[in-house]
Motif scaffolding. Structure first.
Motif, PDB file in Angstrom:
ATOM      1  N   TYR A   1     -11.622  29.973  14.279  1.00  0.00           N
ATOM      2  CA  TYR A   1     -11.340  30.249  12.879  1.00  0.00           C
ATOM      3  C   TYR A   1     -10.814  28.996  12.191  1.00  0.00           C
ATOM      4  CZ  TYR A   1     -11.615  35.316  13.690  1.00  0.00           C
ATOM      5  OH  TYR A   1     -12.038  36.592  13.986  1.00  0.00           O
TER       6      TYR A   1
ATOM      7  N   TYR B   1      -9.835  27.469   7.976  1.00  0.00           N
ATOM      8  CA  TYR B   1      -9.512  27.935   6.628  1.00  0.00           C
ATOM      9  C   TYR B   1      -9.262  26.747   5.710  1.00  0.00           C
ATOM     10  CZ  TYR B   1      -7.984  31.783   9.705  1.00  0.00           C
ATOM     11  OH  TYR B   1      -7.906  32.742  10.668  1.00  0.00           O
TER      12      TYR B   1
ATOM     13  N   TYR C   1      -7.071  26.237   2.077  1.00  0.00           N
ATOM     14  CA  TYR C   1      -6.170  26.798   1.085  1.00  0.00           C
ATOM     15  C   TYR C   1      -5.903  25.742   0.020  1.00  0.00           C
ATOM     16  CZ  TYR C   1      -4.871  30.275   4.664  1.00  0.00           C
ATOM     17  OH  TYR C   1      -4.876  31.271   5.596  1.00  0.00           O
TER      18      TYR C   1
ATOM     19  N   TYR D   1     -13.106  30.488   4.297  1.00  0.00           N
ATOM     20  CA  TYR D   1     -12.769  30.497   5.692  1.00  0.00           C
ATOM     21  C   TYR D   1     -14.034  30.640   6.532  1.00  0.00           C
ATOM     22  CZ  TYR D   1     -13.103  35.630   5.589  1.00  0.00           C
ATOM     23  OH  TYR D   1     -13.539  36.928   5.445  1.00  0.00           O
TER      24      TYR D   1
ATOM     25  N   SER E   1      -7.220  28.589  13.686  1.00  0.00           N
ATOM     26  CA  SER E   1      -6.548  29.550  14.566  1.00  0.00           C
ATOM     27  C   SER E   1      -7.532  30.109  15.580  1.00  0.00           C
ATOM     28  CB  SER E   1      -5.931  30.698  13.750  1.00  0.00           C
ATOM     29  OG  SER E   1      -6.920  31.649  13.410  1.00  0.00           O
TER      30      SER E   1
ATOM     31  N   GLY F   1      -7.621  33.267  15.906  1.00  0.00           N
ATOM     32  CA  GLY F   1      -8.057  34.477  15.225  1.00  0.00           C
ATOM     33  C   GLY F   1      -7.552  35.745  15.866  1.00  0.00           C
ATOM     34  N   SER F   2      -6.938  35.653  17.038  1.00  0.00           N
ATOM     35  CA  SER F   2      -6.537  36.867  17.750  1.00  0.00           C
ATOM     36  C   SER F   2      -5.097  37.266  17.467  1.00  0.00           C
ATOM     37  CB  SER F   2      -6.713  36.677  19.250  1.00  0.00           C
ATOM     38  OG  SER F   2      -5.949  35.565  19.691  1.00  0.00           O
ATOM     39  N   ASP F   3      -4.239  36.300  17.105  1.00  0.00           N
ATOM     40  CA  ASP F   3      -2.822  36.622  16.918  1.00  0.00           C
ATOM     41  C   ASP F   3      -2.315  36.248  15.535  1.00  0.00           C
ATOM     42  OD1 ASP F   3      -1.305  33.756  18.681  1.00  0.00           O
ATOM     43  OD2 ASP F   3      -2.709  33.891  17.008  1.00  0.00           O
ATOM     44  N   GLY F   4      -3.198  35.901  14.616  1.00  0.00           N
ATOM     45  CA  GLY F   4      -2.820  35.598  13.246  1.00  0.00           C
ATOM     46  C   GLY F   4      -2.191  34.249  13.028  1.00  0.00           C
ATOM     47  N   ARG F   5      -1.837  33.562  14.093  1.00  0.00           N
ATOM     48  CA  ARG F   5      -1.099  32.307  13.968  1.00  0.00           C
ATOM     49  C   ARG F   5      -2.040  31.186  13.554  1.00  0.00           C
ATOM     50  NH1 ARG F   5       3.350  31.495  17.966  1.00  0.00           N
ATOM     51  NH2 ARG F   5       2.211  33.212  18.955  1.00  0.00           N
ATOM     52  N   GLU F   6      -1.732  30.507  12.437  1.00  0.00           N
ATOM     53  CA  GLU F   6      -2.570  29.421  11.950  1.00  0.00           C
ATOM     54  C   GLU F   6      -1.832  28.095  12.073  1.00  0.00           C
ATOM     55  OE1 GLU F   6      -4.317  30.140   8.108  1.00  0.00           O
ATOM     56  OE2 GLU F   6      -4.847  32.213   8.625  1.00  0.00           O
TER      57      GLU F   6
ATOM     58  N   PHE G   1      -1.684  24.227  10.660  1.00  0.00           N
ATOM     59  CA  PHE G   1      -2.038  23.565   9.413  1.00  0.00           C
ATOM     60  C   PHE G   1      -2.143  22.051   9.575  1.00  0.00           C
ATOM     61  CE2 PHE G   1      -1.911  26.764   6.078  1.00  0.00           C
ATOM     62  CZ  PHE G   1      -1.355  27.825   6.764  1.00  0.00           C
ATOM     63  N   GLY G   2      -3.068  21.475   8.790  1.00  0.00           N
ATOM     64  CA  GLY G   2      -3.120  20.040   8.638  1.00  0.00           C
ATOM     65  C   GLY G   2      -2.047  19.568   7.671  1.00  0.00           C
TER      66      GLY G   2
END
Lengths: 112, 115
Positions: free
Chosen positions: A31, A33, A35, A48, A94, A96-101, A103-104
């Motif tokens: 995953y 994204y 923003y 995304y 991420s 994609g399994s635990d929501g944790r992203e 970031f750059g």
């Protein structure tokens, strides 16, 4: 392990110009994204991707395009830059399994 | 659509004291994740703490803990023994699980720490 990298860090564009913001990750995340963060605001999702070749629109996609030809890279294209696109842009990835992203560091873009 | 609300734009705390940052959210899902992210002046987004909705136990990470009230859809962050380095913007965020995983952020709160 560099994590999520973004280039450039800063950029000034003239109205009507185009550019590509680069994003790469080396964590083998499916995953990815994009923003944008306007002054004093939270982040809003532009686009995304859940895997190579698959992209989808987020909350604020107008004026942007993305592609995902590899797992590692997720560039964001701005066509015909407008002052409303002045913002800080963050790329994230991420599993994609635990929501944790993850970031750059962000790209600060000014359109004048 | 999910929404995340942080109604306090700014808060201030004395060094070594405790402060609580508030967040409410709206969702029709029963399973989801909640997060607090810290953004210092460097603008790097740093994950502070994560809560899984199906876990009743409140998450803790050293000086940071949450008060998760699922029925009330409330998710507050408590910072104990505040330090000068805690000064930053803090964002509450929500994510559904699995294939729909993507974050929805609140507007953030600016926390200042008085020496």
């Amino acid at each position: 392990n560099a994590g999520v990298t973004q280039t450039p860090k800063f950029r000034i564009l003239k109205i009507g110009q185009s550019m590509t913001l680069q994003c790469a990750q080396d964590m083998n995340h499916n995953y990815m994204y994009w923003y944008r963060q306007d002054p004093g605001m939270g982040l809003k999702l532009i686009y995304y991707s859940v895997g190579a070749g698959i992209t989808d629109k987020g909350e604020v996609p107008n004026g942007y395009n993305v592609s995902r030809s590899t797992t590692e890279d997720f560039p964001l294209r701005l066509e015909l830059a407008a002052p409303s696109q002045t913002s800080v842009y963050f790329c994230a990835s991420s599993y994609g399994s635990d929501g944790r992203e993850y970031f750059g560091p962000g790209t600060r873009l000014t359109v004048t | 659509a999910q929404t995340v609300t942080q109604s306090q734009p700014e808060m201030s705390v004395q060094e070594a004291e405790t402060v609580t940052l508030s967040c409410t959210y709206d969702t029709s899902e029963s399973d989801y994740y909640l997060f607090w992210y810290k953004q210092p002046p460097s603008r790097q987004m740093i994950l502070v703490i994560r809560q899984e909705a199906y876990k009743q136990q409140n998450a803790t990470e050293n000086r940071f803990s949450v008060n998760f009230q699922k029925a009330a859809k409330s998710f507050s962050l408590k910072i104990s023994d505040s330090q000068l380095g805690d000064a930053a913007m803090y964002f509450c965020a929500y994510s559904p699980p699995g294939a729909n995983s993507k974050l929805t952020f609140g507007k953030g709160i600016t926390l200042s720490v008085r020496p």
